[in-house]
Design an enzyme around this catalytic site. Structure first.
Site, PDB file in Angstrom:
ATOM      1  N   ALA A  57     -61.792  51.036 -56.471  1.00 41.78           N
ATOM      2  CA  ALA A  57     -60.078  50.897 -56.904  1.00 41.78           C
ATOM      3  C   ALA A  57     -59.329  50.068 -58.269  1.00 41.78           C
ATOM      4  CB  ALA A  57     -59.328  50.661 -55.687  1.00 41.78           C
ATOM      5  N   GLY A  87     -47.630  67.220 -62.275  1.00 43.45           N
ATOM      6  CA  GLY A  87     -47.742  67.027 -64.303  1.00 43.45           C
ATOM      7  C   GLY A  87     -48.320  67.341 -64.797  1.00 43.45           C
ATOM      8  N   ALA A 120     -71.053  63.502 -47.988  1.00 43.56           N
ATOM      9  CA  ALA A 120     -69.794  62.088 -48.800  1.00 43.56           C
ATOM     10  C   ALA A 120     -71.411  62.415 -50.119  1.00 43.56           C
ATOM     11  CB  ALA A 120     -70.457  61.553 -48.068  1.00 43.56           C
ATOM     12  N   VAL A 121     -71.551  63.419 -50.786  1.00 40.94           N
ATOM     13  CA  VAL A 121     -72.138  63.452 -51.980  1.00 40.94           C
ATOM     14  C   VAL A 121     -72.770  62.632 -52.953  1.00 40.94           C
ATOM     15  CG1 VAL A 121     -73.764  65.241 -50.647  1.00 40.94           C
ATOM     16  CG2 VAL A 121     -72.318  65.719 -52.310  1.00 40.94           C
ATOM     17  N   ASP A 158     -60.918  56.572 -61.726  1.00 42.73           N
ATOM     18  CA  ASP A 158     -61.823  57.532 -61.012  1.00 42.73           C
ATOM     19  C   ASP A 158     -61.817  58.917 -62.188  1.00 42.73           C
ATOM     20  OD1 ASP A 158     -62.462  56.423 -59.233  1.00 42.73           O
ATOM     21  OD2 ASP A 158     -61.909  57.662 -57.814  1.00 42.73           O
ATOM     22  N   HIS A 177     -68.323  22.155 -45.771  1.00 45.79           N
ATOM     23  CA  HIS A 177     -69.533  21.933 -44.620  1.00 45.79           C
ATOM     24  C   HIS A 177     -68.276  22.329 -43.002  1.00 45.79           C
ATOM     25  CE1 HIS A 177     -72.569  21.762 -42.804  1.00 45.79           C
ATOM     26  NE2 HIS A 177     -72.562  20.996 -41.865  1.00 45.79           N
ATOM     27  N   LYS A 181     -61.107  51.273 -43.879  1.00 52.99           N
ATOM     28  CA  LYS A 181     -61.838  49.227 -43.153  1.00 52.99           C
ATOM     29  C   LYS A 181     -60.791  49.298 -42.352  1.00 52.99           C
ATOM     30  CE  LYS A 181     -63.967  49.502 -47.017  1.00 52.99           C
ATOM     31  NZ  LYS A 181     -63.515  50.668 -47.480  1.00 52.99           N
TER      32      LYS A 181
HETATM   33  C1  LIG Z   1     -63.713  57.420 -48.221  1.00 55.98           C
HETATM   34  C2  LIG Z   1     -63.400  56.081 -49.232  1.00 55.98           C
HETATM   35  C3  LIG Z   1     -62.943  55.129 -49.076  1.00 55.98           C
HETATM   36  C4  LIG Z   1     -63.181  53.971 -50.039  1.00 55.98           C
HETATM   37  N1  LIG Z   1     -63.345  52.706 -50.400  1.00 55.98           N
HETATM   38  C5  LIG Z   1     -63.177  52.054 -50.910  1.00 55.98           C
HETATM   39  C6  LIG Z   1     -62.985  50.295 -51.218  1.00 55.98           C
HETATM   40  O1  LIG Z   1     -62.988  50.008 -50.087  1.00 55.98           O
HETATM   41  N2  LIG Z   1     -63.065  50.378 -52.436  1.00 55.98           N
HETATM   42  C7  LIG Z   1     -62.540  50.555 -53.251  1.00 55.98           C
HETATM   43  O2  LIG Z   1     -62.597  49.820 -54.589  1.00 55.98           O
HETATM   44  N3  LIG Z   1     -62.576  51.740 -53.818  1.00 55.98           N
HETATM   45  C8  LIG Z   1     -62.947  52.779 -52.591  1.00 55.98           C
HETATM   46  N4  LIG Z   1     -62.915  53.745 -52.651  1.00 55.98           N
HETATM   47  C9  LIG Z   1     -63.481  54.577 -54.433  1.00 55.98           C
HETATM   48  C10 LIG Z   1     -61.530  54.412 -54.734  1.00 55.98           C
HETATM   49  O3  LIG Z   1     -60.104  54.991 -53.709  1.00 55.98           O
HETATM   50  C11 LIG Z   1     -61.001  55.015 -55.894  1.00 55.98           C
HETATM   51  O4  LIG Z   1     -61.989  54.073 -56.977  1.00 55.98           O
HETATM   52  C12 LIG Z   1     -59.801  54.905 -56.104  1.00 55.98           C
HETATM   53  O5  LIG Z   1     -58.366  55.274 -55.581  1.00 55.98           O
HETATM   54  C13 LIG Z   1     -59.223  55.268 -57.650  1.00 55.98           C
HETATM   55  O6  LIG Z   1     -58.469  55.435 -58.404  1.00 55.98           O
HETATM   56  P1  LIG Z   1     -57.247  56.387 -59.456  1.00 55.98           P
HETATM   57  O7  LIG Z   1     -55.919  55.969 -59.190  1.00 55.98           O
HETATM   58  O8  LIG Z   1     -57.859  56.686 -60.517  1.00 55.98           O
HETATM   59  O9  LIG Z   1     -57.274  57.475 -58.046  1.00 55.98           O
HETATM   60  P2  LIG Z   1     -56.473  58.871 -56.777  1.00 55.98           P
HETATM   61  O10 LIG Z   1     -56.594  57.389 -56.212  1.00 55.98           O
HETATM   62  O11 LIG Z   1     -57.309  59.059 -56.606  1.00 55.98           O
HETATM   63  O12 LIG Z   1     -55.086  58.905 -57.284  1.00 55.98           O
HETATM   64  C14 LIG Z   1     -55.217  59.524 -58.551  1.00 55.98           C
HETATM   65  C15 LIG Z   1     -53.507  60.478 -57.580  1.00 55.98           C
HETATM   66  O13 LIG Z   1     -53.565  61.203 -58.347  1.00 55.98           O
HETATM   67  C16 LIG Z   1     -52.564  62.241 -57.855  1.00 55.98           C
HETATM   68  N5  LIG Z   1     -52.437  63.379 -58.895  1.00 55.98           N
HETATM   69  C17 LIG Z   1     -53.510  63.873 -59.317  1.00 55.98           C
HETATM   70  N6  LIG Z   1     -53.703  64.718 -60.181  1.00 55.98           N
HETATM   71  C18 LIG Z   1     -52.328  64.780 -60.559  1.00 55.98           C
HETATM   72  C19 LIG Z   1     -51.047  65.439 -61.411  1.00 55.98           C
HETATM   73  N7  LIG Z   1     -51.380  65.904 -62.381  1.00 55.98           N
HETATM   74  N8  LIG Z   1     -50.031  65.314 -61.393  1.00 55.98           N
HETATM   75  C20 LIG Z   1     -48.908  64.432 -59.899  1.00 55.98           C
HETATM   76  N9  LIG Z   1     -49.926  63.687 -59.257  1.00 55.98           N
HETATM   77  C21 LIG Z   1     -51.403  64.058 -60.179  1.00 55.98           C
HETATM   78  C22 LIG Z   1     -53.392  62.734 -56.806  1.00 55.98           C
HETATM   79  O14 LIG Z   1     -52.225  63.291 -55.613  1.00 55.98           O
HETATM   80  C23 LIG Z   1     -53.246  60.691 -56.114  1.00 55.98           C
HETATM   81  O15 LIG Z   1     -52.189  60.703 -55.995  1.00 55.98           O
HETATM   82  C24 LIG Z   1     -62.974  54.881 -51.722  1.00 55.98           C
HETATM   83  C25 LIG Z   1     -62.991  56.086 -51.830  1.00 55.98           C
HETATM   84  C26 LIG Z   1     -63.055  56.466 -50.891  1.00 55.98           C
HETATM   85  C27 LIG Z   1     -62.388  58.735 -50.891  1.00 55.98           C
END
Ligand SMILES: Cc1cc2nc3c(=O)[nH]c(=O)nc-3n(C[C@H](O)[C@H](O)[C@H](O)COP(=O)(O)OP(=O)(O)OC[C@H]3O[C@@H](n4cnc5c(N)ncnc54)[C@H](O)[C@@H]3O)c2cc1C
Length: 480
Positions: free
Chosen positions: A328, A123, A277-278, A320, A452, A59
């Protein structure tokens, strides 16, 4: 054996860090394990994909590149003349990095003030809710918890015809780090991430070609909206090729040749940078011991029920790494639901009301069902649309493109879908989310007073158009 916790969260992205903070606020003794380590200083990095290499940095670059593009192409029409317009990519990247640092540092502060223990390391879930953490020196410590929340996120998918090559063939993370504006950029995948990254470099001057294997543009988006969006992108010079399947890549003297097949046969594209970016896949590497009791589904996601409970008692998974949209805010809502359940409350995420946004220009945003979904479900519906071309505020802002579209149940008038392509769609969609959360009818919105001149008046007019007719456009006469 070390300390025992009420909750241990693995992963500090929007799913994990929000869950950890909420758990601590609910009085639960909470720890959050995160393995991300800064290459600069070896310190722990919080915030996950979203803050570090996802939502926020993309962003930041979209905002800056939009300003540059507007100054270059949109200002002169408004009587603002600029000479010698230049972009300083180094400075732009510095600003992006500064925002990321401020926000990720902010999470560390929030952990501290809420009393969340932050543990730096990888972890792994063992049997009986024990969590083994391996620190960066390889030292292992085992922690115990009554509840464990897995929030390990996702990684970009790599594809065999386009293996990554440092600085040349990159994933989304690499595409946020170019040190100059490439002359020619190829993007494989015309989904949300591909479109946002392609837009950034196109606005800054790259010639961008996007190769998309599917024959439908943005299939998850309402197709009236998707068509309008494609029209605008084409006007901006984004070369989006559908039904183009990449078969191979080669690199010679820093020039990448992409081979692909389309309806006309074998084609070749030469670019200076290629962005893959697939899509993204769930991240579960070395996360689960064989006896942890947690199962994956057939696509590799951690298997959970509607409340994010895994097959192992007291073990939950969010974001995710589980089914549902990879967004997010979806991850954070699941994180909150899970820890509130742990604390004995009974919340539920409303998966029907999760907004989606594409932060291009125009922005695209929607919540609920598309017209195509309603048709395939055999649901009788009514439609109301209103174009920003008839909205005074959008005209004043030199941004009068796109439309608002509301879909409502034919009989009950309840809003089933809310779609916006146009200025500030990302903000406007919240009106649809709130309306749908409150079970609003189109008439409820039509009876509401909107200021408005505002862009939101287009929501009012689209709601009016569902039933009696919008005021500020000629309505098609409805059949009696
Ligand atoms: C380029 C890009 C743009 C995006 N833009 C948007 C947007 O504008 N709006 C939106 O809603 N979403 C967006 N997303 C998607 C968004 O980033 C994800 O949906 C979101 O980050 C998911 O959150 P999460 O907590 O599930 O996982 P993540 O953010 O992936 O966090 C997971 C964390 O777990 C840690 N981890 C993994 N395994 C272990 C382990 N075994 N031990 C300790 N730590 C571990 C990782 O290091 C990471 O920090 C975008 C993604 C990308 C790539």
């Amino acid at each position: 054996m070390s300390d025992k916790y009420d909750v241990i969260v693995i992963g500090a992205g929007p799913g994990g860090y929000v869950a950890a903070i909420k758990a601590a606020q609910l009085g639960l003794k909470t720890a959050c394990v995160e393995s991300w380590t800064s290459e600069e200083d070896g310190k722990q990095v919080l915030g996950g994909t979203c803050l570090n290499v996802g939502c926020i940095p993309s962003k930041a670059l979209l905002e800056i590149s939009h300003k540059y593009e507007e100054a270059g192409h949109g200002f002169a029409d408004q009587g603002i003349e600029l000479n010698d317009l230049k972009v300083n990519v180094g400075k732009m990247m510095e600003r992006k990095a500064g925002i990321v640092k401020q926000l990720t540092g902010g999470i560390a502060g929030l952990f501290k003030s809420n009393g969340v223990t932050s543990i730096h390391g990888h972890g792994k879930l063992l049997a009986n809710r024990q969590v083994e953490v391996t620190d960066k020196n390889g030292k292992k410590t085992v922690y115990e918890a009554d509840n464990v929340v897995l929030a390990t996120g996702s990684n970009p998918i790599e594809i065999p015809p386009a293996p990554l090559k440092e600085g040349l063939i990159v994933d989304s993370t690499g595409a946020l780090e170019f040190d100059e504006v490439p002359k020619r950029v190829g993007v494989i995948g015309a989904g949300i991430i591909g479109l946002e990254l392609g837009s950034v470099w196109s606005r800054l001057g790259s010639e961008v070609t996007m190769l998309e294997a599917l024959d439908t543009f943005l299939p998850a988006v309402d197709q009236q909206v998707a068509k309008e969006t494609l029209k605008q992108f084409k006007k901006q010079g984004l070369n989006i090729q559908l039904k183009a399947r990449v078969t191979g890549t080669s690199v010679n003297r820093k020039v990448i040749t992409v081979k692909y097949e389309d309806s006309k046969g074998e084609q070749e594209l030469k670019v200076d940078k290629l962005i893959v970016a697939v899509g993204r896949r769930p991240h579960t590497d070395n996360l689960l011991s064989a006896d942890a009791g947690v199962n994956l589904d057939e696509r590799g996601f951690i298997f959970v029920d509607d409340q994010c409970q895994t097959d192992a008692p007291g073990v939950w998974a969010v974001g995710d790494v589980v089914r549902g949209p990879m967004l997010a805010h979806k991850a954070s809502e699941e994180g909150i639901m899970v820890v509130e359940r742990i604390a004995g409350h009974k919340p539920q995420v409303n998966y029907e009301c999760i907004p989606n946004v594409i932060y291009t220009h125009p922005e695209v945003a929607w919540v609920g069902k598309t017209e195509e979904q309603l048709k395939s479900e055999g649901q009788a519906y009514k439609t109301g649309t209103f174009p920003f071309a008839a909205n005074g505020r959008a005209m004043a802002a030199n941004s009068a493109m796109g439309l608002v579209k509301i879909l409502a149940d034919e009989k009950t008038d309840r809003i089933l879908g809310f779609h916006v392509v146009g200025p500030q769609a990302s903000e406007m969609v919240a009106q649809g989310v709130i309306a749908m959360e409150f079970g609003s009818s189109a008439e409820d919105l039509a009876l509401t007073c909107f200021a408005h001149p505002t862009l939101s008046e287009s929501v009012h007019e689209a709601a009016l158009a569902v039933n009696d007719g919008a005021i500020h456009i000629a309505n098609r006469r409805k059949k009696k």
